[in-house]
Design an enzyme around this catalytic site. Structure first.
Site, PDB file in Angstrom:
ATOM      1  CG  HIS B  67      -0.185  -0.176   2.710  1.00  0.00           C
ATOM      2  ND1 HIS B  67       0.105  -1.524   2.989  1.00  0.00           N
ATOM      3  CD2 HIS B  67       0.091   0.640   3.365  1.00  0.00           C
ATOM      4  CE1 HIS B  67       0.983  -1.346   4.121  1.00  0.00           C
ATOM      5  NE2 HIS B  67       0.847   0.025   4.449  1.00  0.00           N
ATOM      6  CB  ALA B  68       1.860   3.675  -1.783  1.00  0.00           C
TER       7      ALA B  68
END
Lengths: 575, 149
Positions: B67-68
């Site tokens: 994720h980011a």
């Protein structure tokens, strides 16, 4: 001859009933030792048993012997790695802590019970030592694992504070019997001689014993006996030289338990059994020895005294001794509460009786009552208290069977067996081929009572028995594969959080990534350094650090460095 | 529960022939950038990889959740890849990963971001969900498995 047979019959029946009773009471959560004590009292002069046992000399002999064996086993079972986090705080508690406890309770006794100075302090010294064996048998029987810092501190403290309490008691009795010009100096000199001799003979003797046993060819069954006889001999030698025999035998156990040794598994198992027998026997005997009806007159005073000990003296001693270590408050609170008193105070209370002091019977009865109260209140609440304070960590091992392979001079290996349940991860998450840790080899798979022809590649099904040869360090990983975790409360995800971070990742990067405030965060600070700075102590699994809405949980520690940190996204209280 | 703007058929890949963690993240980045006007595969890939440097996003049991946060998106964006064979993902339990859900969130949304991540992690901790995801043979089946209550 008839008498002999009757004694054997009664003795073995009592033992048998006691052991059976332990099965029932562990379900109730009652402290086991309390049960033995009560059984002893029931058998005694005021109970239905009606056995009048009042031989102080014999009780003292058996009690000391049992205590020595229990301490020996305690040393054997304490792994060296516990010392890294627990030694310093435990040593403080075992020396200064005992002295503070003795002084506070002693002064109270002088004031309230109107004893003489030395008599009061004697009473304080007698109740000065804790019995963590009781705590640990309780925690382990309920499958509860404590954070290492707390567990190690408690365990080492209880092993090393008995010698201190014994020393104080004996020294104070000597002072009471013979008027000394300079009691302080005598106490100090006596302290150094007892502890010095105990340490010297204990450590030296331990190494010598290991050296000797490893060089002797004898049948494996004799090894445990040789070790026990050697340990008790060192106890005797030290005590005969006026040293602290209890300290010596604890250290002997410690050295032996942490050195490579022939048939070490047999030795540990044997001593585990013998120590249990010693504990049961000792508490039964002490229960027999006391006259319960004589406890009633001292009950109000003793209750007050126990209150001072539990609520004032122990917390004060813990707070003072742990000051330099800055333990988290939850851990301090727990350590303060778990100053459980066990058999040692009762045995120490026999010393004044043997010495023929005037106040000895009263001291004995008060001490007995205090131990009863402590076992009842603290013993019963310790499990729930540990849970309340969040000091529990997920247990690391669940395997069904485990055999340590005793291959002399080789890599440590274990044979582990699992019975696969329907919901074992390896079955539920079945993919092409489960991957075993590098150090593990599949040995056998049993299906429907038959050994499978080819066990590799592994194709597990429910109700299979799987046996593997593995490095002990890989066991946790194997457990993850083969054992279902039904208890969501302490599942790894609930405890350590969703993600695993590297200890050497930088805090600033983490904050930037999750949009946390980075002002004031040094750019090069690693998670490891940040958590350790906050702790000011050796990090252990389960230490926590709050980070905005998230929480970091120490997950893996190696050589005092935090290797892996769990990241809990939303800080929800475990319930 | 996971709406079509979060994840849809176009951003799901089934039985992908992938052999490395790098390729897996690249594939996910490609799916995420896909038809998005402002996103580029390389930037997404870089951002996801940055997170992996802090520690693997492998959750265990063969699941990964890279994720980011990126400033180019205004809505949360997800993509899913099911690989034919597990790839070494450096996960905590050492298990190879064959199911990966990637998530991009806008810079601003913090709480929401964390809650969604936590929700996904708890979804994947259910062995029945994992089994369904592994059995799935098309993007539609995967979407259905992801939305099992």
């Amino acid at each position: 001859m008839d008498l002999t047979n009757q004694i054997i019959l009664i003795g073995s029946l009592v033992l048998f009933v006691s052991v059976l009773a332990s099965v029932v009471t562990s379900r109730l959560g009652a402290p086991l030792l309390l049960v033995f004590l009560v059984i002893g009292m029931l058998l005694g002069e005021d109970g239905p048993g009606g056995i009048a046992f009042g031989d102080i000399q014999l009780a003292h002999l058996l009690g000391s012997l049992a205590l020595a064996i229990i301490l020996f086993d305690g040393g054997l079972a304490t792994p060296y790695k516990d010392f890294r986090v627990g030694l310093k705080p435990a040593l403080g508690l075992a020396t200064l802590g005992v002295a503070v406890t003795a002084a506070v309770t002693g002064l109270f006794a002088v004031w309230w019970l109107e004893l003489r100075w030395l008599e009061g302090l004697l009473l304080g010294a007698i109740v000065g030592s804790t019995d963590a064996a009781a705590v640990f048998s309780l925690l382990r029987s309920r499958g509860l694992e404590l954070k290492q810092r707390v567990g190690a501190t408690l365990e080492i403290e209880s092993g090393s504070n008995d010698p201190m309490a014994v020393f104080l008691t004996i020294a104070l009795i000597e002072l009471l019997l013979v008027d000394q010009a300079n009691p302080g100096l005598i106490l100090l000199m006596e302290f150094f001689r007892q502890m010095g001799l105990g340490m010297l003979i204990g450590i030296g003797g331990g190494f010598a014993l290991v050296w000797l046993i490893n060089r002797l060819e004898m049948s494996p069954g004799l090894h445990p006996l040789a070790i026990m006889a050697g340990g008790l001999s060192l106890f005797g030698i030290t005590a005969a030289l006026d040293g602290s025999g209890f300290l010596a035998i604890y250290l002997v156990g410690l050295v032996i338990g942490n050195r490579p040794l022939h048939s070490r598994l047999e030795i540990k198992r044997f001593h585990d059994g013998i120590a249990r027998l010693a504990q049961i026997g000792m508490f039964l005997m002490l229960g027999l020895l006391v006259t319960p009806s004589a406890l009633l007159p001292v009950a109000p005073d003793a209750l007050l005294f126990a209150g001072v000990l539990i609520l004032i003296a122990r917390p004060l001693a813990v707070g003072l001794c742990l000051l330099p270590f800055r333990f988290p408050w939850r851990e301090q609170l727990f350590l303060a509460w778990v100053g459980l008193r066990g058999a040692v105070p009762i045995i120490l209370a026999l010393f004044p009786l043997l010495a023929g002091l005037d106040q000895a019977p009263m001291i004995f009865n008060i001490v007995f009552f205090v131990v009863l109260v402590s076992l009842l209140i603290q013993g019963w609440t310790v499990t729930s208290f540990a849970r309340l304070l969040d000091l529990e960590i997920p247990p690391t091992t669940h395997r069904v069977q485990r055999v340590e392979l005793d291959i002399p001079g080789q890599q440590e290996l274990e044979l582990v067996g699992y019975r696969l349940a329907e919901n074992a991860p390896v079955i539920q998450d079945r993919r092409a081929e489960p991957r075993l840790p590098k150090g593990a080899r599949l040995v056998a798979v049993l299906r429907d009572k038959h050994l499978l022809e080819t066990s590799a590649p592994l194709d597990p099904r429910a109700n299979d028995y799987v046996y593997l040869l593995a490095d002990p360090r890989d066991l946790a990983e194997l457990d993850r594969l083969f054992v279902a975790r039904p208890d969501e409360r302490l599942s790894e995800r609930a405890f350590f959080g969703e993600f695993v971070l590297n200890g050497d990742a930088r805090l600033a990067d983490l904050c930037a990534f999750y949009g946390l405030d980075t002002s004031g965060v040094e750019p090069d600070l690693t998670l490891d350094a940040r958590i350790r700075r906050d702790l000011n102590a050796h990090p252990v699994v389960g230490d926590r650090l709050r980070l905005g809405a998230m929480e970091l949980v120490v997950r893996e520690v190696e050589d005092d460095r935090i290797r892996k940190v769990g990241l809990k996204l939303t800080k929800t209280r475990r319930s | 529960m996971l709406g079509p703007e979060l994840i849809n058929e176009a951003r799901v890949e089934c039985r992908a022939e992938i052999v490395s963690k790098k390729r897996l993240i690249e594939t996910l980045a490609g799916l995420l950038a896909g038809e998005h006007p402002r996103l580029q595969t390389e930037t997404v890939f870089e951002r996801l990889l940055e997170r992996e440097r802090l520690g693997s996003t492998g959750l265990g049991h063969g699941i990964a959740l890279p994720h980011a946060r990126v400033k180019e998106v205004t809505e949360v964006l997800g993509a899913f890849v099911q690989t034919a064979k597990g790839v070494d993902y450096d996960a905590a339990d050492g298990e190879p990963v064959d199911l990966a859900f990637a998530l991009l969130v806008p810079e601003a949304a913090n709480e929401e971001h964390l809650h969604l991540l936590a929700h996904l992690a708890s979804l994947f901790s259910d062995p029945r969900v994992r089994a369904k995801l592994r059995e799935a043979e098309s993007a539609v089946e995967i979407l259905k498995a992801l939305n099992t209550p």
